[in-house]
Write an enzyme that holds these catalytic residues in place. Structure first.
Site, short mmCIF file in Angstrom:
data_model
loop_
_atom_site.label_atom_id
_atom_site.label_comp_id
_atom_site.label_asym_id
_atom_site.label_seq_id
_atom_site.Cartn_x
_atom_site.Cartn_y
_atom_site.Cartn_z
CB ALA A 28 -0.77 0.08 1.22
CG ASP A 67 -3.40 -3.76 0.80
OD1 ASP A 67 -2.81 -4.55 1.40
OD2 ASP A 67 -3.02 -3.24 -0.44
CE LYS A 99 -1.62 -9.84 -0.86
NZ LYS A 99 -2.39 -9.64 -2.15
O1 MRU Z 1 -0.88 -7.82 -3.28
P1 MRU Z 1 -0.01 -7.05 -2.41
O2 MRU Z 1 1.58 -7.62 -2.44
O3 MRU Z 1 0.28 -5.39 -2.88
O4 MRU Z 1 -0.42 -6.92 -0.95
C1 MRU Z 1 0.42 -6.35 -0.08
C2 MRU Z 1 -0.24 -6.40 1.26
O5 MRU Z 1 -1.30 -6.94 1.51
C3 MRU Z 1 0.40 -5.37 2.59
O6 MRU Z 1 0.26 -6.14 3.70
C4 MRU Z 1 -0.05 -4.16 2.48
O7 MRU Z 1 -0.34 -3.53 1.40
C5 MRU Z 1 0.61 -3.51 3.70
S1 MRU Z 1 2.35 -2.96 2.93
C6 MRU Z 1 2.81 -2.06 4.23
#
Ligand code: MRU
Length: 350
Positions: free
Chosen positions: A48, A237, A248
């Protein structure tokens, strides 16, 4: 440390191509928003906060060659770019936050020349990149205060250096605790289907000499039953006004397991991940991805029957009732979340 996920170099956005990790550290230059949209869709850049920074720099890329003669014309171009970049992935609030921040700068300087506004948009994007580094360190410090000596911490996906500019949110807490010599140990869920835990989290933790053990996602319950996990920390996110948190896929099941095994479950995220316009988790848009990622992507041959239907949501929502606390750059938020989130987010920044 020393690694930067996103920088502005040679008049382009320079990113680490995360699809190549852990086998090769390859950098990629992005010169237009079509390339940026593709890079985001394919998760070459992801996480994110990193998406927020990439989107803001992307807004500058979109308008830097603009020949608009009036602000009206220029703002139409900005809106088009915002829609295009915004269409790359729906869930991470930060992506839209990065776009909105640059649009707001343009709007509040509408009386300036187009060239001056372009310059201000670039400065704002640069500021987002810079501020992320300090923000993550603040999350790290607040979070590390919750970590005891010799704690074992379970995490999922990658909420580290690679998901931010250079430090991480959930892993920021871990880096800070390690720096404070708390002798921690990390368990990383592999994070099917795109394996951000296996490919990215183990890579960056090993690089930074934090002890880490990899497990398949379906092994987490056994690990908890064996009392080998003291805390769980995940990123986010998008966080709704009541504290429900999208992260995730697989995060929700960890939170359910944590409650059963009486293990504290923490979310670590900057305030830019909160979306107070969304009352609860039901309103959070969840990205659905192609079945190919489940059946084929990381395998030499497909691992499922040809043509099988696939369920592949990229994120799930953890209800706030399962969250012990949310670690932010402005402090730790505890239940009752709705009122405490409102209070903390309204507080002027120090
Ligand atoms: O699909 P992604 O790899 O973009 O998912 C990322 C996540 O779920 C992270 O845990 C979230 O973005 C936080 S990152 C600091």
């Amino acid at each position: 440390m020393g690694l930067k996920t996103i920088t502005w170099e040679k008049n382009k956005i320079k990113i680490i191509d995360q699809t190549k990790l852990p086998n090769s550290l390859v950098y990629l230059y992005i010169n237009n928003i079509k390339q940026l949209q593709q890079a985001i869709k394919l998760l070459k850049v992801r996480g994110a906060p990193a998406l927020g920074a990439a989107a803001a720099l992307g807004m500058y890329l979109a308008v830097r060659d603009s020949r608009a003669k009036s602000f009206k014309q220029f703002s139409r171009e900005l809106e088009k770019a915002a829609r295009y970049i915004g269409s790359s992935r729906p869930t991470a609030r930060n992506l839209f936050w990065g776009i909105e921040r640059t649009c707001a700068i343009a709007l509040s300087n509408s009386s300036k020349t187009v060239s001056e506004i372009k310059n201000l948009i670039f400065k704002e994007a640069e500021r987002i990149v810079k501020v992320d580094m300090a923000t993550c360190r603040r999350i790290g410090s607040y979070g590390a205060a919750l970590i005891k000596k010799n704690d074992s911490i379970l995490t999922v996906c990658n909420a580290g250096i690679l998901a931010t500019i250079d430090y991480g949110t959930a892993l920021g807490v871990i880096y800070r605790a390690a720096q404070l010599k708390k002798n921690i140990e990390v368990f990383a869920c592999e994070t099917r289907p795109l394996l951000q835990g296996a490919r990215l989290t183990t890579w960056e933790l090993k690089k930074n000499r934090v002890p880490v053990t990899l497990l398949c996602d379906n092994m987490a319950a056994t690990l908890m039953k064996e009392r080998r996990v003291d805390k769980i920390i995940a990123g986010a996110d998008r966080i709704a006004a009541n504290g429900d948190t999208a992260n995730k896929i697989g995060t929700y099941s960890l939170a359910v397991l944590a409650r059963y095994h009486r293990i504290p479950f923490y979310i670590a995220a900057p305030v830019s991940t909160f979306d107070l316009d969304i009352r609860d988790g039901q309103g959070i848009p969840i990205e659905q991805r192609r079945g190919y990622e489940v059946t084929t992507l990381f395998f030499k041959k497909p691992i499922a029957a040809k043509g099988v239907k696939v369920f592949n949501p990229a994120f799930d929502v953890t209800p706030h009732k399962l969250i012990s606390a949310i670690i932010t750059d402005r402090g730790v938020i505890r239940p009752p979340f709705a009122s405490n989130i409102k209070r903390l987010l309204k507080k002027p920044k120090k």
